[in-house]
Design a protein around this motif. Structure first.
Motif, short mmCIF file in Angstrom:
data_model
loop_
_atom_site.label_atom_id
_atom_site.label_comp_id
_atom_site.label_asym_id
_atom_site.label_seq_id
_atom_site.Cartn_x
_atom_site.Cartn_y
_atom_site.Cartn_z
N GLU A 81 -15.27 -45.42 -23.55
CA GLU A 81 -14.46 -46.42 -22.86
C GLU A 81 -13.55 -45.76 -21.82
O GLU A 81 -13.46 -46.22 -20.68
CB GLU A 81 -13.62 -47.20 -23.87
CG GLU A 81 -12.79 -48.30 -23.24
CD GLU A 81 -11.95 -49.05 -24.26
OE1 GLU A 81 -11.03 -49.76 -23.83
OE2 GLU A 81 -12.19 -48.92 -25.47
N LEU A 82 -12.91 -44.69 -22.19
CA LEU A 82 -12.04 -43.96 -21.27
C LEU A 82 -12.84 -43.38 -20.11
O LEU A 82 -12.43 -43.48 -18.95
CB LEU A 82 -11.30 -42.85 -22.02
CG LEU A 82 -10.46 -41.90 -21.17
CD1 LEU A 82 -9.34 -42.64 -20.45
CD2 LEU A 82 -9.89 -40.78 -22.04
N LEU A 83 -13.98 -42.79 -20.40
CA LEU A 83 -14.82 -42.22 -19.34
C LEU A 83 -15.26 -43.30 -18.36
O LEU A 83 -15.27 -43.07 -17.14
CB LEU A 83 -16.04 -41.51 -19.94
CG LEU A 83 -15.76 -40.31 -20.83
CD1 LEU A 83 -17.05 -39.77 -21.42
CD2 LEU A 83 -15.01 -39.22 -20.09
N ASN A 84 -15.60 -44.47 -18.87
CA ASN A 84 -15.97 -45.59 -17.98
C ASN A 84 -14.81 -46.02 -17.11
O ASN A 84 -14.98 -46.30 -15.92
CB ASN A 84 -16.50 -46.77 -18.79
CG ASN A 84 -17.97 -46.70 -19.03
OD1 ASN A 84 -18.73 -46.21 -18.21
ND2 ASN A 84 -18.39 -47.18 -20.18
N GLU A 85 -13.62 -46.13 -17.71
CA GLU A 85 -12.44 -46.50 -16.92
C GLU A 85 -12.19 -45.50 -15.80
O GLU A 85 -11.90 -45.87 -14.67
CB GLU A 85 -11.19 -46.54 -17.81
CG GLU A 85 -11.09 -47.74 -18.69
CD GLU A 85 -9.84 -47.70 -19.55
OE1 GLU A 85 -8.81 -47.16 -19.09
OE2 GLU A 85 -9.90 -48.20 -20.68
N ALA A 86 -12.30 -44.21 -16.14
CA ALA A 86 -12.09 -43.17 -15.13
C ALA A 86 -13.14 -43.27 -14.03
O ALA A 86 -12.81 -43.13 -12.84
CB ALA A 86 -12.12 -41.80 -15.79
N ALA A 87 -14.38 -43.49 -14.40
CA ALA A 87 -15.46 -43.62 -13.41
C ALA A 87 -15.21 -44.79 -12.48
O ALA A 87 -15.31 -44.66 -11.25
CB ALA A 87 -16.81 -43.77 -14.11
N ILE A 88 -14.85 -45.93 -13.03
CA ILE A 88 -14.58 -47.11 -12.22
C ILE A 88 -13.43 -46.84 -11.25
O ILE A 88 -13.50 -47.21 -10.07
CB ILE A 88 -14.29 -48.33 -13.11
CG1 ILE A 88 -15.57 -48.76 -13.83
CG2 ILE A 88 -13.67 -49.48 -12.31
CD1 ILE A 88 -15.34 -49.74 -14.97
N ASP A 89 -12.40 -46.18 -11.74
CA ASP A 89 -11.27 -45.87 -10.88
C ASP A 89 -11.68 -44.94 -9.75
O ASP A 89 -11.29 -45.14 -8.60
CB ASP A 89 -10.12 -45.27 -11.70
CG ASP A 89 -8.78 -45.48 -11.04
OD1 ASP A 89 -8.35 -46.65 -10.94
OD2 ASP A 89 -8.17 -44.48 -10.61
N LEU A 90 -12.47 -43.92 -10.06
CA LEU A 90 -12.93 -43.01 -9.01
C LEU A 90 -13.81 -43.73 -7.99
O LEU A 90 -13.68 -43.49 -6.78
CB LEU A 90 -13.72 -41.85 -9.62
CG LEU A 90 -12.90 -40.75 -10.29
CD1 LEU A 90 -13.82 -39.77 -11.00
CD2 LEU A 90 -12.03 -40.03 -9.28
N TYR A 91 -14.70 -44.60 -8.45
CA TYR A 91 -15.53 -45.38 -7.52
C TYR A 91 -14.66 -46.22 -6.59
O TYR A 91 -15.01 -46.44 -5.43
CB TYR A 91 -16.49 -46.31 -8.28
CG TYR A 91 -17.73 -45.65 -8.82
CD1 TYR A 91 -18.56 -44.87 -8.01
CD2 TYR A 91 -18.10 -45.84 -10.14
CE1 TYR A 91 -19.71 -44.29 -8.51
CE2 TYR A 91 -19.26 -45.26 -10.66
CZ TYR A 91 -20.05 -44.48 -9.84
OH TYR A 91 -21.19 -43.92 -10.34
N SER A 92 -13.55 -46.70 -7.09
CA SER A 92 -12.66 -47.55 -6.30
C SER A 92 -12.06 -46.83 -5.10
O SER A 92 -11.65 -47.45 -4.14
CB SER A 92 -11.53 -48.10 -7.17
OG SER A 92 -12.05 -48.88 -8.22
N PHE A 93 -11.97 -45.51 -5.19
CA PHE A 93 -11.32 -44.74 -4.13
C PHE A 93 -12.26 -43.74 -3.47
O PHE A 93 -11.82 -42.80 -2.82
CB PHE A 93 -10.08 -44.03 -4.68
CG PHE A 93 -9.04 -45.00 -5.15
CD1 PHE A 93 -8.23 -45.65 -4.24
CD2 PHE A 93 -8.91 -45.30 -6.49
CE1 PHE A 93 -7.29 -46.57 -4.66
CE2 PHE A 93 -7.96 -46.22 -6.92
CZ PHE A 93 -7.15 -46.86 -6.00
N GLY A 94 -13.56 -43.95 -3.63
CA GLY A 94 -14.58 -43.06 -3.08
C GLY A 94 -14.74 -43.27 -1.60
O GLY A 94 -13.92 -43.91 -0.97
N PRO A 95 -15.76 -42.73 -1.04
CA PRO A 95 -16.94 -42.14 -1.69
C PRO A 95 -16.80 -40.65 -2.03
O PRO A 95 -17.71 -40.06 -2.58
CB PRO A 95 -18.05 -42.33 -0.65
CG PRO A 95 -17.34 -42.22 0.66
CD PRO A 95 -15.97 -42.84 0.42
N ASP A 96 -15.67 -40.07 -1.70
CA ASP A 96 -15.50 -38.63 -1.95
C ASP A 96 -15.72 -38.25 -3.40
O ASP A 96 -16.15 -37.12 -3.69
CB ASP A 96 -14.10 -38.17 -1.53
CG ASP A 96 -13.88 -38.27 -0.04
OD1 ASP A 96 -14.87 -38.41 0.70
OD2 ASP A 96 -12.72 -38.20 0.40
#
Length: 117
Positions: A81-96
């Motif tokens: 669950e935490l890993l998914n939250e982190a992934a979603i957050d990173l996608y939100s501020f990508g594409p870097d």
């Protein structure tokens, strides 16, 4: 739970100082945030992130979100669950950070398939 209350309070201070203060005040708030989040547990960090992001999705600076999720994931690498939250957050501020987000999301999927998390 005192540490969580302190972390949440310091996160709010960072947000406030980032929005309407001098560079020195922002630096002081950032230093205090970094020192506090560094010694917080994964549970405390996750709770702070959920609270702050829920209150105002864009208020917490991206660098503070990234650092917080990174520290929480390092402490709890089997928490899908935490890993998914982190992934979603990173996608939100990508594409870097999309490659990192994909790795986190894939690891979370693998954990769920294994039934680990």
């Amino acid at each position: 739970m005192k540490q969580m209350a302190d972390l949440a309070k310091i996160a709010r201070e960072l947000i406030r100082e980032s929005n309407d203060s001098s560079q020195q005040q922002v630096s002081d708030a950032a230093r205090e945030f970094i020192e506090t989040v560094t010694f917080s547990s994964s549970t405390e960090i996750s709770a702070m992130l959920r609270r702050e992001i829920g209150l105002d999705w864009m208020a917490l600076p991206v660098w503070a979100r990234n650092l917080s999720y990174r520290l929480a994931c390092l402490q709890d690498p089997e928490n899908a669950e935490l890993l998914n939250e982190a992934a979603i957050d990173l996608y939100s501020f990508g594409p870097d950070w999309d490659d990192h987000a994909s790795e986190l999301a894939e690891h979370a999927r693998a954990l769920k398939e294994e039934g680990t998390s």
